[in-house]
Write a protein that holds these residues in place. Structure first.
Motif, PDB file in Angstrom:
ATOM      1  N   THR A 328       0.826  -1.207   0.000  1.00 40.25           N
ATOM      2  CA  THR A 328       0.000   0.000   0.000  1.00 40.25           C
ATOM      3  C   THR A 328       0.856   1.252   0.000  1.00 40.25           C
ATOM      4  O   THR A 328       0.494   2.256  -0.626  1.00 40.25           O
ATOM      5  N   TYR A 329       1.983   1.191   0.695  1.00 42.17           N
ATOM      6  CA  TYR A 329       2.794   2.388   0.913  1.00 42.17           C
ATOM      7  C   TYR A 329       4.167   2.271   0.256  1.00 42.17           C
ATOM      8  O   TYR A 329       4.730   1.172   0.142  1.00 42.17           O
ATOM      9  N   MET A 330       4.692   3.426  -0.133  1.00 37.99           N
ATOM     10  CA  MET A 330       5.959   3.471  -0.858  1.00 37.99           C
ATOM     11  C   MET A 330       7.096   2.849  -0.052  1.00 37.99           C
ATOM     12  O   MET A 330       7.959   2.169  -0.618  1.00 37.99           O
ATOM     13  N   GLU A 331       7.094   3.014   1.272  1.00 37.44           N
ATOM     14  CA  GLU A 331       8.200   2.472   2.058  1.00 37.44           C
ATOM     15  C   GLU A 331       8.222   0.945   2.023  1.00 37.44           C
ATOM     16  O   GLU A 331       9.284   0.332   2.082  1.00 37.44           O
ATOM     17  N   HIS A 332       7.036   0.323   1.928  1.00 40.88           N
ATOM     18  CA  HIS A 332       6.995  -1.135   1.798  1.00 40.88           C
ATOM     19  C   HIS A 332       7.564  -1.578   0.461  1.00 40.88           C
ATOM     20  O   HIS A 332       8.342  -2.537   0.382  1.00 40.88           O
ATOM     21  N   LEU A 333       7.168  -0.883  -0.584  1.00 41.54           N
ATOM     22  CA  LEU A 333       7.689  -1.186  -1.922  1.00 41.54           C
ATOM     23  C   LEU A 333       9.206  -1.015  -1.957  1.00 41.54           C
ATOM     24  O   LEU A 333       9.927  -1.874  -2.480  1.00 41.54           O
ATOM     25  N   GLN A 334       9.703   0.068  -1.396  1.00 45.88           N
ATOM     26  CA  GLN A 334      11.142   0.329  -1.421  1.00 45.88           C
ATOM     27  C   GLN A 334      11.907  -0.735  -0.661  1.00 45.88           C
ATOM     28  O   GLN A 334      12.972  -1.190  -1.099  1.00 45.88           O
ATOM     29  N   ASP A 335      11.386  -1.161   0.491  1.00 46.05           N
ATOM     30  CA  ASP A 335      12.065  -2.182   1.277  1.00 46.05           C
ATOM     31  C   ASP A 335      12.109  -3.507   0.522  1.00 46.05           C
ATOM     32  O   ASP A 335      13.146  -4.189   0.500  1.00 46.05           O
ATOM     33  N   ASN A 336      11.004  -3.880  -0.119  1.00 47.66           N
ATOM     34  CA  ASN A 336      10.979  -5.142  -0.857  1.00 47.66           C
ATOM     35  C   ASN A 336      11.867  -5.102  -2.092  1.00 47.66           C
ATOM     36  O   ASN A 336      12.504  -6.101  -2.451  1.00 47.66           O
ATOM     37  N   VAL A 337      11.911  -3.963  -2.759  1.00 46.84           N
ATOM     38  CA  VAL A 337      12.816  -3.801  -3.894  1.00 46.84           C
ATOM     39  C   VAL A 337      14.256  -3.975  -3.444  1.00 46.84           C
ATOM     40  O   VAL A 337      15.067  -4.645  -4.097  1.00 46.84           O
ATOM     41  N   ARG A 338      14.580  -3.396  -2.276  1.00 46.96           N
ATOM     42  CA  ARG A 338      15.930  -3.542  -1.726  1.00 46.96           C
ATOM     43  C   ARG A 338      16.263  -5.008  -1.477  1.00 46.96           C
ATOM     44  O   ARG A 338      17.358  -5.471  -1.783  1.00 46.96           O
ATOM     45  N   THR A 339      15.319  -5.739  -0.922  1.00 47.53           N
ATOM     46  CA  THR A 339      15.555  -7.146  -0.591  1.00 47.53           C
ATOM     47  C   THR A 339      15.860  -7.985  -1.819  1.00 47.53           C
ATOM     48  O   THR A 339      16.685  -8.902  -1.769  1.00 47.53           O
ATOM     49  N   TYR A 340      15.234  -7.640  -2.930  1.00 49.30           N
ATOM     50  CA  TYR A 340      15.363  -8.452  -4.145  1.00 49.30           C
ATOM     51  C   TYR A 340      16.267  -7.827  -5.204  1.00 49.30           C
ATOM     52  O   TYR A 340      16.273  -8.271  -6.349  1.00 49.30           O
ATOM     53  N   SER A 341      17.053  -6.809  -4.842  1.00 50.30           N
ATOM     54  CA  SER A 341      17.922  -6.151  -5.826  1.00 50.30           C
ATOM     55  C   SER A 341      19.388  -6.168  -5.396  1.00 50.30           C
ATOM     56  O   SER A 341      19.948  -5.153  -5.010  1.00 50.30           O
ATOM     57  N   PRO A 342      20.048  -7.323  -5.495  1.00 42.38           N
ATOM     58  CA  PRO A 342      19.474  -8.614  -5.879  1.00 42.38           C
ATOM     59  C   PRO A 342      19.070  -9.418  -4.643  1.00 42.38           C
ATOM     60  O   PRO A 342      19.387  -9.051  -3.509  1.00 42.38           O
ATOM     61  N   LEU A 343      18.393 -10.533  -4.879  1.00 42.12           N
ATOM     62  CA  LEU A 343      18.117 -11.494  -3.814  1.00 42.12           C
ATOM     63  C   LEU A 343      19.427 -12.116  -3.341  1.00 42.12           C
ATOM     64  O   LEU A 343      20.235 -12.573  -4.144  1.00 42.12           O
ATOM     65  N   ILE A 344      19.633 -12.121  -2.034  1.00 38.33           N
ATOM     66  CA  ILE A 344      20.746 -12.869  -1.439  1.00 38.33           C
ATOM     67  C   ILE A 344      20.140 -14.144  -0.865  1.00 38.33           C
ATOM     68  O   ILE A 344      19.506 -14.120   0.194  1.00 38.33           O
ATOM     69  N   PRO A 345      20.290 -15.272  -1.567  1.00 33.09           N
ATOM     70  CA  PRO A 345      19.628 -16.508  -1.112  1.00 33.09           C
ATOM     71  C   PRO A 345      20.078 -16.898   0.287  1.00 33.09           C
ATOM     72  O   PRO A 345      21.205 -16.634   0.702  1.00 33.09           O
ATOM     73  N   LEU A 346      19.176 -17.524   1.010  1.00 36.31           N
ATOM     74  CA  LEU A 346      19.509 -17.992   2.350  1.00 36.31           C
ATOM     75  C   LEU A 346      20.520 -19.127   2.294  1.00 36.31           C
ATOM     76  O   LEU A 346      20.468 -19.980   1.409  1.00 36.31           O
ATOM     77  N   THR A 347      21.426 -19.142   3.240  1.00 36.32           N
ATOM     78  CA  THR A 347      22.336 -20.274   3.409  1.00 36.32           C
ATOM     79  C   THR A 347      21.589 -21.368   4.172  1.00 36.32           C
ATOM     80  O   THR A 347      20.507 -21.140   4.737  1.00 36.32           O
ATOM     81  N   GLU A 348      22.166 -22.559   4.235  1.00 37.91           N
ATOM     82  CA  GLU A 348      21.557 -23.622   5.027  1.00 37.91           C
ATOM     83  C   GLU A 348      21.500 -23.225   6.499  1.00 37.91           C
ATOM     84  O   GLU A 348      20.553 -23.569   7.209  1.00 37.91           O
ATOM     85  N   ASP A 349      22.505 -22.484   6.956  1.00 37.84           N
ATOM     86  CA  ASP A 349      22.512 -22.002   8.336  1.00 37.84           C
ATOM     87  C   ASP A 349      21.373 -21.002   8.568  1.00 37.84           C
ATOM     88  O   ASP A 349      20.723 -21.019   9.615  1.00 37.84           O
ATOM     89  N   ASP A 350      21.138 -20.139   7.580  1.00 39.49           N
ATOM     90  CA  ASP A 350      20.025 -19.189   7.661  1.00 39.49           C
ATOM     91  C   ASP A 350      18.690 -19.926   7.764  1.00 39.49           C
ATOM     92  O   ASP A 350      17.807 -19.547   8.541  1.00 39.49           O
ATOM     93  N   LYS A 351      18.534 -20.974   6.965  1.00 36.71           N
ATOM     94  CA  LYS A 351      17.279 -21.733   6.980  1.00 36.71           C
ATOM     95  C   LYS A 351      17.057 -22.405   8.328  1.00 36.71           C
ATOM     96  O   LYS A 351      15.932 -22.432   8.840  1.00 36.71           O
TER      97      LYS A 351
END
Length: 468
Positions: A328-351
């Motif tokens: 709904t809000y620009m800050e949510h869009l910006q945060d998600n864009v940051r997360t996927y630009s680029p995606l840093i895949p989780l390690t097995e330890d992260d999982k």
């Protein structure tokens, strides 16, 4: 409308957004045509540092941004979500959100005739129609939930109205909406088989007016298993499932009717069917977690948002084509864009870390409401989602005391009662529930809604009377 006026001027667009031409060129032209960048082994692809991550659809070769825009929560002029409000949608802000999304590589937009109380497709169509048609992918659904839309004529009329509202002559991704909900297999057959609608949609795919045909799954696992058993007949191009780090192994602990996402994903993976992910935040609950969970996540990655963990988890599976987020809000869009630009895949330890986090979260007795609002409207005017969400919020914040002897009882009591009156108008609170059960049939999470409302109402009365 003159095409030059309809399509936004690119130079003016760059000036407004304040982004460089080099950075934006790839974003504006990220879709690629059918047959481009295809691979022979399913969803694939990645992005360079600072650029959106893309995955390739093995069926059509679509190069899809891993972040998809869920258009079910467009903003209103009162700065609320159109999913919750009857206020007019703020089309100017919708346009700005779409402009920012496209400028930063997002090219998948997911809507439905049912979203935003029937207004999402029109608002989405207005915003996207300013761009050349081959620069975005549009997904919509045949949302024939009510019985008066189950006929062949009504369902086809809904489909054709989607094309009209979206201002397109073909759909990139078309879904049978919410299979497995309500009446399970019998309801699915009434909505899509007995009336010939699935056959109709398959013919539309053959004609090119639907490029990818799939379904979104909620609820009854028998329906999911049946549709995949008929994959050779239906040839599903994609399937939309609920997936997040709690539901991965613990869906049944959240709701006994649900199926672990690990199973759903594995069934798609073995058939080489791309997955579109909904509810990566579990209805927002994975962005609004208990304070000690926040501290746990922040300690591991101090600069990342709480929500980013859930989005990284969803995107770290190879067969995931796209992860939807209703922003709904620009800050949510910006945060998600940051997360996927680029995606840093989780390690097995992260999982493993997130699995421990999920187990910790399950010790807190929240109600598995995803704020989908399929239970609404209540015939007695009760605001069911707002009541359940307020309760969950208080659980997460430690404001649901067990008895008057608790150290923070006074503070928690005030927070719960004051917040309840602010969140839910008194005439729409839980004490007005008569237990008619009309809402239960529509809940994809199979919540005993009247039971939960009565429980919350008893708790409220005990807080008011000081008898907890």
């Amino acid at each position: 409308m003159d095409q030059k006026k309809k399509n936004i001027d690119r130079r003016e667009f760059l000036k407004v957004l304040g982004v460089g031409a080099a950075a934006t060129s790839a974003a504006l032209y990220g879709c690629g045509s059918k047959g481009t960048s295809a691979t022979s082994t399913g969803v694939s692809g990645s992005a360079l540092t600072g650029e959106m991550t893309y995955r390739t659809n093995p069926t059509t070769g679509d190069r899809v941004s891993i972040l998809g825009y869920g258009c079910m929560r467009w903003p209103t002029i009162s700065n609320s979500s159109a999913r919750d409000s009857n206020d007019e949608i703020d089309q100017e802000m919708v346009n700005q959100l779409v402009d920012y999304a496209i400028a930063h590589g997002v090219n998948y937009f997911d809507t439905s005739p049912a979203y935003c109380k029937g207004r999402s497709e029109r608002a989405t169509g207005i915003a996207l129609s300013r761009y050349p048609r081959d620069k975005y992918f549009i997904a919509t659904k045949l949302s024939n939930f009510s019985r008066n839309t189950w006929s062949r004529e009504a369902s086809i009329a809904m489909y054709r109205n989607s094309l009209k509202e979206l201002q397109v002559d073909y759909l990139d991704y078309m879904l049978l909406h919410g299979v497995g909900m309500g009446g399970g297999m019998q309801e699915f057959e009434e909505r899509y088989i007995n009336n010939g609608i699935l056959d109709f949609l398959m013919k539309e795919r053959e004609a090119g007016r639907i490029r990818n045909l799939g379904f979104s799954y909620h609820g009854d696992i028998k329906v999911f298993d049946y549709l995949l058993s008929r994959h050779d007949d239906f040839k599903w191009d994609f399937v939309q499932i609920q997936l997040n780090y709690v539901d991965w192994k613990h869906a049944k602990e959240v709701n006994t009717r649900n199926t672990d996402a690990e199973y759903l994903y594995a069934e798609l993976e073995k058939r080489d069917i791309p997955a579109i992910i909904m509810e990566p935040l579990l209805g927002g609950r994975l962005s609004s977690v208990p304070n000690h969970i926040v501290a746990r996540l922040r300690q591991r990655r101090p600069d990342d948002s709480v929500a980013s963990w859930a989005f990284r988890f969803a995107g770290s599976h190879d067969k995931v084509l796209c992860v939807l987020s209703g922003m709904t809000y620009m800050e949510h869009l910006q945060d998600n864009v940051r997360t996927y630009s680029p995606l840093i895949p989780l390690t097995e330890d992260d999982k493993a870390f997130l699995e421990e986090t999920a187990r910790l979260m399950l010790t807190y007795p929240t109600i598995p409401c995803n704020d989908c609002k399929y239970c609404m409207p209540c015939p007695y005017g009760i605001d069911i989602p707002s009541i359940l969400i307020h309760y969950n919020k208080c659980v997460n914040e430690g404001n649901v005391p067990e008895n008057v002897q608790e150290e923070n009882y006074r503070k928690a009591r005030r927070a719960f009662l004051v917040g309840y009156d602010r969140s839910v108008p008194r005439l729409r609170q839980a004490n007005h529930c008569i237990g008619c059960n009309q809402c239960v049939h529509h809940c994809p999470q199979n919540i005993n809604i009247p039971g939960e409302l009565h429980r919350i109402d008893r708790f409220v009365e005990q807080l008011k009377q000081g008898t907890l």
